[in-house]
Scaffold this motif. Structure first.
Motif, short mmCIF file in Angstrom:
data_model
loop_
_atom_site.label_atom_id
_atom_site.label_comp_id
_atom_site.label_asym_id
_atom_site.label_seq_id
_atom_site.Cartn_x
_atom_site.Cartn_y
_atom_site.Cartn_z
N PRO A 38 15.76 -22.36 -12.86
CA PRO A 38 14.61 -21.29 -12.49
C PRO A 38 13.85 -21.68 -10.87
O PRO A 38 13.30 -20.85 -10.43
N VAL B 241 15.82 -19.50 -6.90
CA VAL B 241 15.68 -18.12 -6.72
C VAL B 241 16.93 -17.49 -6.50
O VAL B 241 17.73 -17.61 -5.59
N SER C 207 14.76 -13.03 -8.31
CA SER C 207 14.23 -13.53 -9.77
C SER C 207 14.69 -15.02 -9.75
O SER C 207 15.74 -15.57 -9.30
N ARG C 208 13.95 -15.59 -10.83
CA ARG C 208 14.02 -17.07 -11.12
C ARG C 208 15.04 -16.92 -12.03
O ARG C 208 15.73 -18.13 -12.61
N SER C 209 15.09 -15.91 -12.96
CA SER C 209 16.38 -15.69 -13.86
C SER C 209 17.68 -15.58 -13.27
O SER C 209 17.84 -14.95 -12.08
N LEU D 230 5.17 -7.82 -10.21
CA LEU D 230 6.30 -8.58 -10.09
C LEU D 230 6.05 -9.71 -9.50
O LEU D 230 6.64 -11.00 -9.94
N GLU D 231 5.56 -9.88 -8.39
CA GLU D 231 5.14 -11.29 -7.53
C GLU D 231 4.33 -12.20 -8.58
O GLU D 231 4.65 -13.33 -8.82
N GLU E 141 6.56 -13.68 -11.44
CA GLU E 141 7.74 -14.49 -10.89
C GLU E 141 7.44 -15.58 -9.96
O GLU E 141 8.00 -16.56 -9.85
N LYS E 142 6.01 -15.45 -9.50
CA LYS E 142 5.33 -16.14 -8.29
C LYS E 142 6.66 -16.14 -7.26
O LYS E 142 6.80 -17.28 -6.71
#
Length: 242
Positions: free
Chosen positions: A140, A143, A157-159, A197-198, A201-202
């Protein structure tokens, strides 16, 4: 076209406090990043923008240029927007302070995006790096970005995205945290509200997309080691030793 580089630098990083002042083969991480950016010879000026007296003094003592932040900021882009508001420039490149392996070629590619965009359709340009290693893809701290057919970012995304539902040969790209902004797009960004969203997910880049800013992604094959953890620092030290 006038271009400057801004390096936002916080001392109290949540995952690795004080990382920018850690020793990296005889110099601090932030000085390594500053020098790599300066030595590209692509910019009219290079500044470190920080809320830390320690980092400010470190850069000034090494003959560099630094700007002390006035306000509190949610992101690095917010921090540099405050600093750049009264500076005469067309393009502002946000180089992350924990990216000591910043290289000339990818920075040049980012600036060329704007030189070739006569219609000014592009607000922001950034970098992506193809990933093959499964552990890196699932990490994660890396990015990921997916793009449309013309390399405009669709999502960050981190995913691991896309999700390989049938174990297809999906391509994965890591987002390298270097942004090039039109100055007006950067100042606009700071006035936009943080969206869900921000917040989840930061990732500040999700604010760009949520409010319709066009982000052009440029592929690079540069070594991409951001110093997010002590393990990352050890990897970086090993590279310098080679």
């Amino acid at each position: 076209m006038k271009a400057i580089a801004m390096i936002p630098a916080r001392f109290e990083a949540s995952r690795f406090p004080g990382k920018l002042m850690k020793d990296l083969a005889g110099k601090s991480v932030i000085v390594r990043t500053y020098e790599a950016t300066k030595n590209s010879n692509l910019f009219d000026d290079v500044y470190v923008v920080t809320d830390s007296d320690i980092i400010f003094d470190e850069i000034i003592s090494k003959g560099g240029k630094a700007i002390k932040s006035i306000g509190e900021h949610e992101s690095g882009s917010d921090r540099i927007a405050e600093a750049v508001e009264n500076i005469d420039t067309d393009i502002v490149v946000n180089v992350q302070g924990d990216e000591p392996f910043t290289q000339t070629k990818p920075l040049k590619k980012l600036l060329e995006v704007f030189k070739n965009d006569e219609a000014k359709n592009i607000d922001i340009a950034s970098l992506k790096l193809k990933m093959e290693d499964e552990a890196e893809i699932n990490n994660p701290n890396n990015v990921k970005v997916v793009c449309d057919e013309t390399d405009f970012a669709m999502y960050f995304s981190r995913s691991p995205i896309p999700y390989p539902r049938e174990k297809s040969k999906a391509e994965y790209f890591k987002h390298i945290g270097i942004y090039a902004f039109r100055k007006e797009a950067l100042l606009k960004f700071t006035k936009l509200p943080i969206n869900q969203l921000e917040a989840a997910e930061k990732l500040e880049n999700l604010r760009f997309l949520a409010h319709g800013l066009k982000v052009k992604m440029v592929e690079t094959n540069q070594i991409a080691i951001g110093i997010d953890t002590p393990e990352d620092l050890e990897k970086a030290i090993a590279i310098y030793k080679k």
